[in-house]
Design an enzyme around this catalytic site. Structure first.
Site, short mmCIF file in Angstrom:
data_model
loop_
_atom_site.label_atom_id
_atom_site.label_comp_id
_atom_site.label_asym_id
_atom_site.label_seq_id
_atom_site.Cartn_x
_atom_site.Cartn_y
_atom_site.Cartn_z
N ASP A 172 -102.75 -76.29 64.87
CA ASP A 172 -101.42 -76.42 65.46
C ASP A 172 -100.53 -75.27 65.03
OD1 ASP A 172 -102.21 -78.79 66.60
OD2 ASP A 172 -101.29 -80.06 65.07
N ARG A 173 -99.49 -75.04 65.79
CA ARG A 173 -98.58 -73.91 65.55
C ARG A 173 -98.08 -73.86 64.11
NH1 ARG A 173 -92.99 -73.21 65.49
NH2 ARG A 173 -92.26 -71.19 66.28
#
Length: 359
Positions: A172-173
């Protein structure tokens, strides 16, 4: 060609797109490959499996199919086969491939934290706030754009319409930590199969809200889109929605207000640890999408609120880090292990929580 087209049409009449392409599995999983299931039509004369597959899947190439065979990614009736295997009527053929290429990606100069590299793959440490691949709202500045600047000829994977050169899996970011990047198509196929077969080992560390009572445990369910917010995911227990997901957790340190846990993934679903820990009642600290960026525990006093505001400023993103990865080298077969320390923001948060006066 007419018979090939008829065979494709006969196959599609009797099988859904999901069974043929299984693209939803690929989008919802963190591994970046596609999985095909095909059944040889009645009257099919013996035909090499690579020719059989290239006839029915004209968007791929014989060389990619051959690479898949070399890594054990083609099976007939449940048994791995080589490209020379002759397919017969009624055979059930399965194929796993990295996604094919999509154009229009431009290299961007950026520093990458490369922790290991050889001729076949590399290990990158991804920082917070870096998106792995292009997506809606993130057309530039992703890890993929940086990889293209450093490496000209990476094998290409694709999810929906977005190209993902070299990416075997993703984070995830705002999750930090270890990612493996394939440099050659053979390595991409081999590494993707390891993730698909669950023969890799992945350990994460997370700081979660509250005191996790059990020293260790397992969270199991089916992760699918959240019923009220399609950008989020939810852990369903009935099994009718979502995909099976298993996370094993172990408490490493308790702070009273929060707990440092280690999570071992048995599956790799999108947002898996974040969703599973929320389901357990212990949302990841500072996870804005799942509510962890508001105070979940502790007294309702100004002094405590100020203390927590300082904690949020130290670690303003979900406190999740991919700390360890073990895999088999795609050429030598050697088991390789990669470790990385917790980043400064999580280390700083731990020190702050250790000294909290509100336990």
């Amino acid at each position: 060609m007419g018979r090939n087209r008829d065979q494709r049409e006969n196959f599609v009449r009797h099988h859904s797109d999901k069974e043929l392409y299984n693209s939803e599995d690929a989008r919802d999983d963190d591994t970046l490959y596609d999985h095909y299931s095909l059944i040889a039509a009645e009257g099919q004369k013996p035909l090499r499996v690579d020719k059989f597959l290239s006839n029915l899947l004209p968007f791929t190439t014989r060389s990619r199919i051959k690479n898949a065979s070399s890594t054990g990614s083609i099976s007939v009736n449940g048994q791995e086969v080589k490209v020379s295997y002759k397919v017969k009527a009624g055979d059930k053929v399965k194929l796993m491939l990295p996604f094919p290429p999509t154009p229009k990606l431009e290299a961007e100069a950026m520093d990458l934290d490369i922790r290991y590299e050889d001729d076949d793959f590399l290990i990158v440490h991804k920082p917070a706030a870096m998106v792995c691949h292009p997506s809606f709202g993130h057309r530039t500045g992703t890890l993929v754009h940086g990889l293209l600047h450093h490496f000209e000829h990476l094998p290409v994977a694709k999810g929906s319409e977005h190209a993902r050169p070299g990416l075997v899996h993703r984070l995830d970011r705002d999750t930090t930590g270890i990612l493996v990047i394939a440099k050659k198509e053979y390595a991409m196929a081999h590494l993707s199969k390891q993730f698909f077969d669950r023969t890799t080992d992945r350990l994460y560390q997370a700081i979660v809200w509250g005191n996790v009572e059990e020293d260790e445990g397992t969270i199991e369910g089916h992760i699918g889109r959240h019923p009220k917010d399609r950008k989020l995911y939810f852990n369903y227990q009935d099994g009718e929605i979502g995909k099976h997901a298993v996370t094993h957790y172990k408490v490493l340190e308790r702070f009273g207000l929060a707990t440092l846990v280690q999570c071992k993934l048995e599956t790799g679903r999108t947002h898996q640890i974040r969703v599973h820990m929320k389901y357990l009642g212990h949302t990841l600290f500072s996870d804005r999408e799942y509510g962890g960026n508001t105070i979940q525990r502790g007294p309702n006093t100004k002094k405590y609120q100020q203390f927590m505001a300082n904690c949020f400023s130290i670690c303003p993103r979900q406190a999740l880090h991919a700390k360890y990865l073990a895999l088999d080298h795609p050429i030598t077969g050697e088991r390789m292990e990669f470790h990385t320390d917790l980043p400064d923001d999580m280390q700083g948060l731990i020190e702050k929580l250790r000294g909290n006066p509100f336990t």
